[in-house]
Design a protein around this motif. Structure first.
Motif, PDB file in Angstrom:
ATOM      1  N   ASP A   1       0.832  -1.195   0.000  1.00  0.00           N
ATOM      2  CA  ASP A   1       0.000   0.000   0.000  1.00  0.00           C
ATOM      3  C   ASP A   1       0.872   1.252   0.000  1.00  0.00           C
ATOM      4  O   ASP A   1       1.812   1.364   0.797  1.00  0.00           O
ATOM      5  N   ALA A   2       0.565   2.179  -0.892  1.00  0.00           N
ATOM      6  CA  ALA A   2       1.266   3.468  -0.951  1.00  0.00           C
ATOM      7  C   ALA A   2       0.289   4.574  -0.585  1.00  0.00           C
ATOM      8  O   ALA A   2      -0.801   4.663  -1.160  1.00  0.00           O
ATOM      9  N   PHE A   3       0.668   5.393   0.376  1.00  0.00           N
ATOM     10  CA  PHE A   3      -0.153   6.518   0.816  1.00  0.00           C
ATOM     11  C   PHE A   3       0.316   7.759   0.072  1.00  0.00           C
ATOM     12  O   PHE A   3       1.476   8.160   0.189  1.00  0.00           O
ATOM     13  N   SER A   4      -0.586   8.366  -0.709  1.00  0.00           N
ATOM     14  CA  SER A   4      -0.184   9.501  -1.547  1.00  0.00           C
ATOM     15  C   SER A   4      -1.324  10.503  -1.633  1.00  0.00           C
ATOM     16  O   SER A   4      -2.459  10.230  -1.225  1.00  0.00           O
ATOM     17  N   SER A   5      -1.005  11.682  -2.191  1.00  0.00           N
ATOM     18  CA  SER A   5      -2.023  12.698  -2.459  1.00  0.00           C
ATOM     19  C   SER A   5      -1.577  13.522  -3.646  1.00  0.00           C
ATOM     20  O   SER A   5      -0.390  13.548  -3.992  1.00  0.00           O
ATOM     21  N   ALA A   6      -2.539  14.205  -4.263  1.00  0.00           N
ATOM     22  CA  ALA A   6      -2.211  15.057  -5.407  1.00  0.00           C
ATOM     23  C   ALA A   6      -1.255  16.173  -4.996  1.00  0.00           C
ATOM     24  O   ALA A   6      -0.385  16.574  -5.762  1.00  0.00           O
ATOM     25  N   GLU A   7      -1.404  16.663  -3.759  1.00  0.00           N
ATOM     26  CA  GLU A   7      -0.589  17.796  -3.312  1.00  0.00           C
ATOM     27  C   GLU A   7       0.783  17.353  -2.798  1.00  0.00           C
ATOM     28  O   GLU A   7       1.768  18.059  -2.972  1.00  0.00           O
ATOM     29  N   GLY A   8       0.832  16.189  -2.155  1.00  0.00           N
ATOM     30  CA  GLY A   8       2.078  15.761  -1.517  1.00  0.00           C
ATOM     31  C   GLY A   8       2.847  14.700  -2.255  1.00  0.00           C
ATOM     32  O   GLY A   8       3.958  14.362  -1.852  1.00  0.00           O
ATOM     33  N   GLY A   9       2.261  14.146  -3.346  1.00  0.00           N
ATOM     34  CA  GLY A   9       2.917  13.044  -4.037  1.00  0.00           C
ATOM     35  C   GLY A   9       2.883  11.787  -3.184  1.00  0.00           C
ATOM     36  O   GLY A   9       1.974  11.589  -2.367  1.00  0.00           O
ATOM     37  N   VAL A  10       3.869  10.924  -3.351  1.00  0.00           N
ATOM     38  CA  VAL A  10       3.955   9.709  -2.524  1.00  0.00           C
ATOM     39  C   VAL A  10       4.444  10.120  -1.139  1.00  0.00           C
ATOM     40  O   VAL A  10       5.572  10.574  -0.975  1.00  0.00           O
ATOM     41  N   ILE A  11       3.585   9.942  -0.141  1.00  0.00           N
ATOM     42  CA  ILE A  11       3.892  10.382   1.219  1.00  0.00           C
ATOM     43  C   ILE A  11       4.520   9.251   2.035  1.00  0.00           C
ATOM     44  O   ILE A  11       5.468   9.467   2.788  1.00  0.00           O
ATOM     45  N   ALA A  12       3.993   8.043   1.908  1.00  0.00           N
ATOM     46  CA  ALA A  12       4.500   6.913   2.693  1.00  0.00           C
ATOM     47  C   ALA A  12       4.235   5.614   1.936  1.00  0.00           C
ATOM     48  O   ALA A  12       3.259   5.502   1.192  1.00  0.00           O
ATOM     49  N   VAL A  13       5.114   4.636   2.159  1.00  0.00           N
ATOM     50  CA  VAL A  13       4.999   3.327   1.517  1.00  0.00           C
ATOM     51  C   VAL A  13       5.066   2.261   2.605  1.00  0.00           C
ATOM     52  O   VAL A  13       5.877   2.349   3.535  1.00  0.00           O
ATOM     53  N   GLN A  14       4.225   1.252   2.456  1.00  0.00           N
ATOM     54  CA  GLN A  14       4.141   0.215   3.482  1.00  0.00           C
ATOM     55  C   GLN A  14       5.399  -0.644   3.521  1.00  0.00           C
ATOM     56  O   GLN A  14       5.937  -1.044   2.487  1.00  0.00           O
ATOM     57  N   CYS A  15       5.872  -0.909   4.728  1.00  0.00           N
ATOM     58  CA  CYS A  15       7.068  -1.731   4.924  1.00  0.00           C
ATOM     59  C   CYS A  15       6.731  -3.204   4.734  1.00  0.00           C
ATOM     60  O   CYS A  15       5.773  -3.704   5.339  1.00  0.00           O
ATOM     61  N   PRO A  16       7.482  -3.941   3.917  1.00  0.00           N
ATOM     62  CA  PRO A  16       7.203  -5.368   3.720  1.00  0.00           C
ATOM     63  C   PRO A  16       7.490  -6.209   4.956  1.00  0.00           C
ATOM     64  O   PRO A  16       6.972  -7.317   5.088  1.00  0.00           O
ATOM     65  N   ALA A  17       8.287  -5.675   5.871  1.00  0.00           N
ATOM     66  CA  ALA A  17       8.657  -6.446   7.058  1.00  0.00           C
ATOM     67  C   ALA A  17       7.649  -6.286   8.196  1.00  0.00           C
ATOM     68  O   ALA A  17       7.285  -7.246   8.864  1.00  0.00           O
ATOM     69  N   SER A  18       7.181  -5.054   8.423  1.00  0.00           N
ATOM     70  CA  SER A  18       6.364  -4.789   9.609  1.00  0.00           C
ATOM     71  C   SER A  18       4.919  -4.402   9.312  1.00  0.00           C
ATOM     72  O   SER A  18       4.062  -4.505  10.188  1.00  0.00           O
ATOM     73  N   GLY A  19       4.637  -3.909   8.114  1.00  0.00           N
ATOM     74  CA  GLY A  19       3.301  -3.403   7.808  1.00  0.00           C
ATOM     75  C   GLY A  19       3.124  -1.942   8.163  1.00  0.00           C
ATOM     76  O   GLY A  19       2.094  -1.340   7.829  1.00  0.00           O
ATOM     77  N   LEU A  20       4.108  -1.331   8.858  1.00  0.00           N
ATOM     78  CA  LEU A  20       4.075   0.112   9.088  1.00  0.00           C
ATOM     79  C   LEU A  20       4.298   0.841   7.761  1.00  0.00           C
ATOM     80  O   LEU A  20       4.750   0.251   6.780  1.00  0.00           O
ATOM     81  N   TYR A  21       3.988   2.130   7.744  1.00  0.00           N
ATOM     82  CA  TYR A  21       4.189   2.938   6.542  1.00  0.00           C
ATOM     83  C   TYR A  21       5.376   3.881   6.767  1.00  0.00           C
ATOM     84  O   TYR A  21       5.361   4.694   7.690  1.00  0.00           O
ATOM     85  N   HIS A  22       6.398   3.780   5.920  1.00  0.00           N
ATOM     86  CA  HIS A  22       7.556   4.653   6.027  1.00  0.00           C
ATOM     87  C   HIS A  22       7.295   5.968   5.289  1.00  0.00           C
ATOM     88  O   HIS A  22       7.034   5.970   4.079  1.00  0.00           O
ATOM     89  N   ILE A  23       7.371   7.078   6.018  1.00  0.00           N
ATOM     90  CA  ILE A  23       7.221   8.397   5.394  1.00  0.00           C
ATOM     91  C   ILE A  23       8.434   8.671   4.517  1.00  0.00           C
ATOM     92  O   ILE A  23       9.577   8.480   4.939  1.00  0.00           O
ATOM     93  N   GLN A  24       8.180   9.112   3.300  1.00  0.00           N
ATOM     94  CA  GLN A  24       9.249   9.355   2.328  1.00  0.00           C
ATOM     95  C   GLN A  24       9.853  10.752   2.550  1.00  0.00           C
ATOM     96  O   GLN A  24       9.629  11.683   1.778  1.00  0.00           O
ATOM     97  N   SER A  25      10.604  10.867   3.644  1.00  0.00           N
ATOM     98  CA  SER A  25      11.109  12.166   4.096  1.00  0.00           C
ATOM     99  C   SER A  25      12.083  12.812   3.120  1.00  0.00           C
ATOM    100  O   SER A  25      12.354  14.015   3.219  1.00  0.00           O
ATOM    101  N   GLU A  26      12.633  12.018   2.199  1.00  0.00           N
ATOM    102  CA  GLU A  26      13.555  12.602   1.208  1.00  0.00           C
ATOM    103  C   GLU A  26      12.821  13.525   0.239  1.00  0.00           C
ATOM    104  O   GLU A  26      13.437  14.411  -0.350  1.00  0.00           O
TER     105      GLU A  26
END
Length: 239
Positions: free
Chosen positions: A52-77
Motif C-alpha cells: 500500500d502506498a499513501f499519496s495525495s495530489a498535493e504531496g505526491g507519494v507520502i508513505a509506503v508500506q514496509c514489507p517487514a512490519s506493515g508500518l508505513y515509512h514516510i518518504q522524508s527525502e
C-alpha cells in the motif's frame, strides 16, 4: 499491477465468480483507502501480496508500506509530512491526527504545512531498521469517516467485499445522515434478502443505525476513477 483498491475488489470478485485462475504476486495500491477485506480477497483470488502506498495530489507519494512490519515509512527525502491535531500541534506516537504536507519538490506551487484532509495514526520506530518516521495505520479521509455519538470520527467497519458480493456490483455508497441514521444508495434494484444481508453487516460493524435504502440509475466513480464506499453528509444536513 499498480491500481486502486476498488479496482482490486472488482477484479477479485469477478475472478472468483468466473473461476479464472491468475497469479499476481504483488499489487501496489494507491489512491483510496485499502480495507483489510480487500487484502484478503486479493490473496484468495490472485495469491497477491499488496503493498500500500499513501499519496495525495498535493504531496505526491507520502508513505509506503514496509514489507517487514506493515508500518508505513514516510518518504522524508521528498516530502515533510507532519501528523498534527486540530490545533496544529504534533501528535505523539499512537495518536491519530491529520497529515500536513510540505512537498520538497513542488516548485510550481509551493505548499507549506498543507492540511491534506487525510488522517493517520503515528507509528513507532520500525523494527526493519529503516530510520524513516513511520505511520501505524491510515485512518481515512475526513469526508469518508463517520461521526459517533461521542463526537469521534472513524471509517465504519463495514465489509466492502461482502456488500459488493450481495449487491452484485460495486456501484453503491453508504452515506451518514446523522449519528443514528444512514442511507444506502445503490444502482439498480435490491431484493429483500440482499437488504437483510446488508443490514446484518451494518449491525456487525458495531453501529445501530437506522438505514434507508435508495435506488438510483447509476453511481459513477469520481472524475479520477476513484470509488469511495462511505461519505459523511452530516454537515450538509446540519446546514
Amino acid at each position: 499491477v499498480n491500481t486502486l483498491p476498488s479496482n482490486i475488489l472488482r477484479l477479485s470478485l469477478e475472478a472468483l465468480r468466473s473461476g479464472v485462475r491468475l497469479s499476481i504476486p504483488y499489487i501496489v495500491c494507491v489512491g483510496e483507502y485499502l480495507a483489510p477485506e480487500v487484502r484478503r480477497i486479493a490473496a484468495e483470488a490472485f495469491g497477491s501480496t499488496i503493498i500500500d502506498a499513501f499519496s495525495s495530489a498535493e504531496g505526491g507519494v507520502i508513505a509506503v508500506q514496509c514489507p517487514a512490519s506493515g508500518l508505513y515509512h514516510i518518504q522524508s527525502e521528498q516530502v515533510l509530512a507532519e501528523v498534527v491535531d486540530a490545533e496544529g500541534r504534533p501528535c505523539a506516537e499512537g495518536a491519530a491526527g491529520e497529515v500536513a504536507v510540505t512537498p520538497l519538490y513542488g516548485y510550481a506551487t509551493p505548499l507549506l504545512r498543507y492540511r491534506s484532509g487525510d488522517f493517520v495514526q503515528v507509528g513507532p520506530s520500525c523494527p526493519c531498521g529503516r530510520s524513516l518516521p513511520a505511520i501505524a495505520r491510515i485512518a481515512g479521509r475526513k469526508e469518508h469517516m463517520f461521526r459517533d455519538a461521542q463526537g469521534g470520527m472513524a471509517l465504519p467497519a463495514i465489509d466492502r467485499v461482502l456488500i459488493s458480493e450481495a449487491v452484485g456490483h460495486d456501484r453503491w455508497v453508504l452515506a451518514q445522515q446523522s449519528e443514528a441514521e444512514v442511507e444506502f444508495r445503490h444502482a439498480g434494484p435490491l431484493g429483500a434478502a440482499v437488504r437483510e444481508r446488508i443490514m446484518a453487516n451494518l449491525h456487525a460493524a458495531g453501529a445501530d443505525w437506522r438505514c434507508r435504502f435508495s435506488e438510483t440509475a447509476d453511481l459513477p466513480p469520481t472524475s479520477g476513477g476513484k470509488r469511495h464506499f462511505t461519505v459523511n453528509e452530516t454537515a450538509q444536513r446540519a446546514g
